[in-house]
Enzyme design. Sequence first.
Site, PDB file in Angstrom:
ATOM      1  N   LYS A  30      48.306  60.594  57.433  1.00 11.20           N
ATOM      2  CA  LYS A  30      46.658  60.401  57.873  1.00 11.20           C
ATOM      3  C   LYS A  30      46.284  61.033  59.266  1.00 11.20           C
ATOM      4  CE  LYS A  30      44.350  56.455  59.038  1.00 11.20           C
ATOM      5  NZ  LYS A  30      43.866  56.602  60.266  1.00 11.20           N
ATOM      6  N   ASN A  31      47.377  60.378  59.974  1.00  6.41           N
ATOM      7  CA  ASN A  31      46.968  60.682  61.474  1.00  6.41           C
ATOM      8  C   ASN A  31      47.428  61.861  61.998  1.00  6.41           C
ATOM      9  OD1 ASN A  31      45.449  58.505  61.460  1.00  6.41           O
ATOM     10  ND2 ASN A  31      46.903  57.159  62.763  1.00  6.41           N
ATOM     11  N   ARG A 100      35.893  57.244  63.632  1.00  6.27           N
ATOM     12  CA  ARG A 100      36.168  57.733  64.656  1.00  6.27           C
ATOM     13  C   ARG A 100      36.774  59.117  64.845  1.00  6.27           C
ATOM     14  NH1 ARG A 100      35.250  54.310  68.279  1.00  6.27           N
ATOM     15  NH2 ARG A 100      36.706  55.364  69.630  1.00  6.27           N
ATOM     16  N   CYS A 124      35.051  49.760  67.333  1.00 11.80           N
ATOM     17  CA  CYS A 124      35.443  49.259  66.105  1.00 11.80           C
ATOM     18  C   CYS A 124      36.088  47.897  65.988  1.00 11.80           C
ATOM     19  CB  CYS A 124      36.199  50.282  65.475  1.00 11.80           C
ATOM     20  SG  CYS A 124      38.037  50.206  65.420  1.00 11.80           S
ATOM     21  N   ARG A 129      37.175  51.038  72.103  1.00 12.28           N
ATOM     22  CA  ARG A 129      37.626  52.470  71.894  1.00 12.28           C
ATOM     23  C   ARG A 129      36.862  53.527  72.417  1.00 12.28           C
ATOM     24  NH1 ARG A 129      40.230  52.831  65.871  1.00 12.28           N
ATOM     25  NH2 ARG A 129      41.433  54.580  67.098  1.00 12.28           N
ATOM     26  N   ASP A 317      49.917  50.233  64.791  1.00 12.06           N
ATOM     27  CA  ASP A 317      49.874  50.193  63.420  1.00 12.06           C
ATOM     28  C   ASP A 317      50.449  49.524  62.510  1.00 12.06           C
ATOM     29  OD1 ASP A 317      48.281  53.629  63.887  1.00 12.06           O
ATOM     30  OD2 ASP A 317      47.413  51.646  64.550  1.00 12.06           O
ATOM     31  N   ILE A 339      48.148  47.850  73.051  1.00 17.12           N
ATOM     32  CA  ILE A 339      46.951  48.880  72.961  1.00 17.12           C
ATOM     33  C   ILE A 339      45.804  48.551  72.610  1.00 17.12           C
ATOM     34  CG2 ILE A 339      46.888  51.250  71.677  1.00 17.12           C
ATOM     35  CD1 ILE A 339      49.524  51.020  72.972  1.00 17.12           C
ATOM     36  N   ARG A 411      41.120  53.684  53.147  1.00 17.45           N
ATOM     37  CA  ARG A 411      41.098  54.602  54.243  1.00 17.45           C
ATOM     38  C   ARG A 411      42.339  55.218  54.453  1.00 17.45           C
ATOM     39  NH1 ARG A 411      37.475  53.027  59.310  1.00 17.45           N
ATOM     40  NH2 ARG A 411      38.024  55.292  59.708  1.00 17.45           N
TER      41      ARG A 411
HETATM   42  C1  EPZ Z   1      45.070  56.725  67.482  1.00 24.60           C
HETATM   43  O1  EPZ Z   1      43.797  56.178  67.770  1.00 24.60           O
HETATM   44  C2  EPZ Z   1      45.199  56.432  66.002  1.00 24.60           C
HETATM   45  N1  EPZ Z   1      44.173  57.138  64.965  1.00 24.60           N
HETATM   46  C3  EPZ Z   1      45.080  55.070  65.614  1.00 24.60           C
HETATM   47  O2  EPZ Z   1      45.452  54.692  64.272  1.00 24.60           O
HETATM   48  C4  EPZ Z   1      46.402  54.182  66.475  1.00 24.60           C
HETATM   49  O3  EPZ Z   1      46.170  52.846  66.450  1.00 24.60           O
HETATM   50  C5  EPZ Z   1      46.073  54.909  68.015  1.00 24.60           C
HETATM   51  O4  EPZ Z   1      46.129  56.009  68.047  1.00 24.60           O
HETATM   52  C6  EPZ Z   1      47.449  54.333  68.818  1.00 24.60           C
HETATM   53  O5  EPZ Z   1      48.447  54.762  68.264  1.00 24.60           O
HETATM   54  C7  EPZ Z   1      44.372  58.341  64.676  1.00 24.60           C
HETATM   55  O6  EPZ Z   1      45.323  59.013  65.128  1.00 24.60           O
HETATM   56  C8  EPZ Z   1      43.165  59.136  64.080  1.00 24.60           C
HETATM   57  P1  EPZ Z   1      44.320  56.036  71.677  1.00 24.60           P
HETATM   58  P2  EPZ Z   1      43.340  56.856  69.153  1.00 24.60           P
HETATM   59  O7  EPZ Z   1      43.554  57.015  72.268  1.00 24.60           O
HETATM   60  O8  EPZ Z   1      43.659  58.222  69.409  1.00 24.60           O
HETATM   61  C9  EPZ Z   1      42.069  53.616  75.229  1.00 24.60           C
HETATM   62  C10 EPZ Z   1      45.211  53.644  62.158  1.00 24.60           C
HETATM   63  O9  EPZ Z   1      45.286  52.440  61.919  1.00 24.60           O
HETATM   64  N2  EPZ Z   1      41.507  54.725  75.344  1.00 24.60           N
HETATM   65  O10 EPZ Z   1      45.577  56.478  71.643  1.00 24.60           O
HETATM   66  O11 EPZ Z   1      41.853  56.314  69.134  1.00 24.60           O
HETATM   67  C11 EPZ Z   1      41.783  52.900  73.695  1.00 24.60           C
HETATM   68  O12 EPZ Z   1      40.724  52.064  73.843  1.00 24.60           O
HETATM   69  C12 EPZ Z   1      44.450  53.964  63.439  1.00 24.60           C
HETATM   70  O13 EPZ Z   1      45.594  54.518  61.465  1.00 24.60           O
HETATM   71  C13 EPZ Z   1      40.518  54.647  76.303  1.00 24.60           C
HETATM   72  O14 EPZ Z   1      40.315  53.681  77.224  1.00 24.60           O
HETATM   73  O15 EPZ Z   1      43.981  55.634  70.019  1.00 24.60           O
HETATM   74  C14 EPZ Z   1      43.216  51.989  73.450  1.00 24.60           C
HETATM   75  O16 EPZ Z   1      43.292  50.711  74.207  1.00 24.60           O
HETATM   76  C15 EPZ Z   1      43.834  52.744  64.156  1.00 24.60           C
HETATM   77  N3  EPZ Z   1      39.758  55.958  76.474  1.00 24.60           N
HETATM   78  C16 EPZ Z   1      44.277  53.154  73.897  1.00 24.60           C
HETATM   79  O17 EPZ Z   1      43.540  53.921  75.131  1.00 24.60           O
HETATM   80  C17 EPZ Z   1      39.989  56.969  75.695  1.00 24.60           C
HETATM   81  O18 EPZ Z   1      39.168  58.264  76.021  1.00 24.60           O
HETATM   82  C18 EPZ Z   1      44.952  54.013  72.870  1.00 24.60           C
HETATM   83  O19 EPZ Z   1      44.080  54.411  72.089  1.00 24.60           O
HETATM   84  C19 EPZ Z   1      40.900  57.160  74.747  1.00 24.60           C
HETATM   85  C20 EPZ Z   1      41.589  55.923  74.767  1.00 24.60           C
END
Ligand code: EPZ
Length: 435
Positions: A30-31, A100, A124, A129, A317, A339, A411
Amino acid sequence: MTIKEVGKMEKLIVEGGVPLDGEVEISGAKNAALPLITATLLCAGRYRLKNVPDLRDTRTMLRLMEHLGITCERDGKDLEIDTTNLNSAEAPYELVKTMRASVLVLGPLLARTGVARISLPGGCAIGARPINYHLSGFEQLGVKCSLENGYIEAKAENRLKGNVVYFDMPSVTATENLLMAATLARGTTIIKNAAKEPEIGNLIDMLTLMGADIEGKNTDLLTVHGRDNLTSCEVEIIPDRIEAGTYLIGIAATGGQGGVKNCIPEHLPSLIEKMRGAGILVEVQDRAIMVDARECCKKGFKEVDITTMPYPGYPTDLQAQFMALMTLANGVSVIHETIFENRFMHVAELQRMGASISIDGRRAMISGKGLKGLTGAPVMATDLRASSSLVIAGLAASGMTEIARIYHLERGYESMVEKLAGLGADIARVRPDSS
Ligand code: EPZ
């Protein structure tokens, strides 16, 4: 399940206590599918994406693409995408609020058209996020971003301009968004503290097939030499390591044996270590991983601590699924979620099934109650991965578990009921009104 969306009221009924046995074919990730679909927006042309999972989230992304004027045709496991007639740069609230990852159209639209208007994704279940890393990264490339009426209005007066971008945390989608935007920028972009998940490697392979010039794949320092033009391509989506991990933990939690086929074991280093630490036999084969928990079940699972980290650390995840396993361990384990600030929504539901778990901030302490530690109960899914941990708990519990709100599950898991039934699970999807 394909095509028909799961109704809001549908539930899963799981009769636990059956050791799972056999092999599961893993679907595309998916990702990886989500960013690779949006990468097709970078330049007009016909693309073929192979091994695309049929999920609620990929269907939502295709609806967003169609909203932008793109034609998408399914051909079995593949997708034919034609981005010639792009006629909009707007991602509406109606679609973004359900997923998202819609934010991933921002980079390609800005690189191709210089403008994009996307609804700001709200918080979420698992955390606030924010997307500040995405927006500050685009501003480094010369984009002006403003928030109006809940929408990000992003505009580049001229062509994007290469620059140095640094992330406080290695954000997966922020890395993907800036990578895509930088491929058509004037000059060179350097992304520091970039994420290096395998899905990003898949995206870099696709962009390279399109003619992009990117150095540093699989490292946290990416260098992108902008190109004037790119071309369309054909690319394969990698197998889903999170789906693979979910089934491996599920098989083990029931004291079963078997495994996953069509996966890339190198993408799951930490899980393999942790499962072995729990006393489970794990055999790595070429594009397959087999587990055998029958022996281990006689003595019980050993308690193992987990700290979720960016790749190659233990994936957040797979945190909820491993917690379900640790409720069956002989001793006390600690899970530290680094995370997301609110990713313990499954705890209250596991407690309903008899688990002993206490939470202190981002740490959960699980006092394992041994193999018979869980009993079936009515529970509620709260997010995608929490729902899969409830399925695992239901499979390991004695008696029947009824899981509501399974639309979360759909999803990110393709044909989960059918795949689990193939392993001998007593599981069914029911509509409350179907007597
Ligand atoms: C990706 O989300 C995945 N989604 C998530 O999978 C996964 O949990 C996550 O990476 C971490 O591995 C997809 O790839 C579509 P991040 P993402 O930006 O990119 C903070 C699933 O279950 N952050 O790496 O949104 C954020 O809040 C989903 O398949 C900021 O503060 O995650 C978090 O604490 C859930 N500002 C951390 O960084 C930003 O602009 C890591 O989030 C961006 C992120």
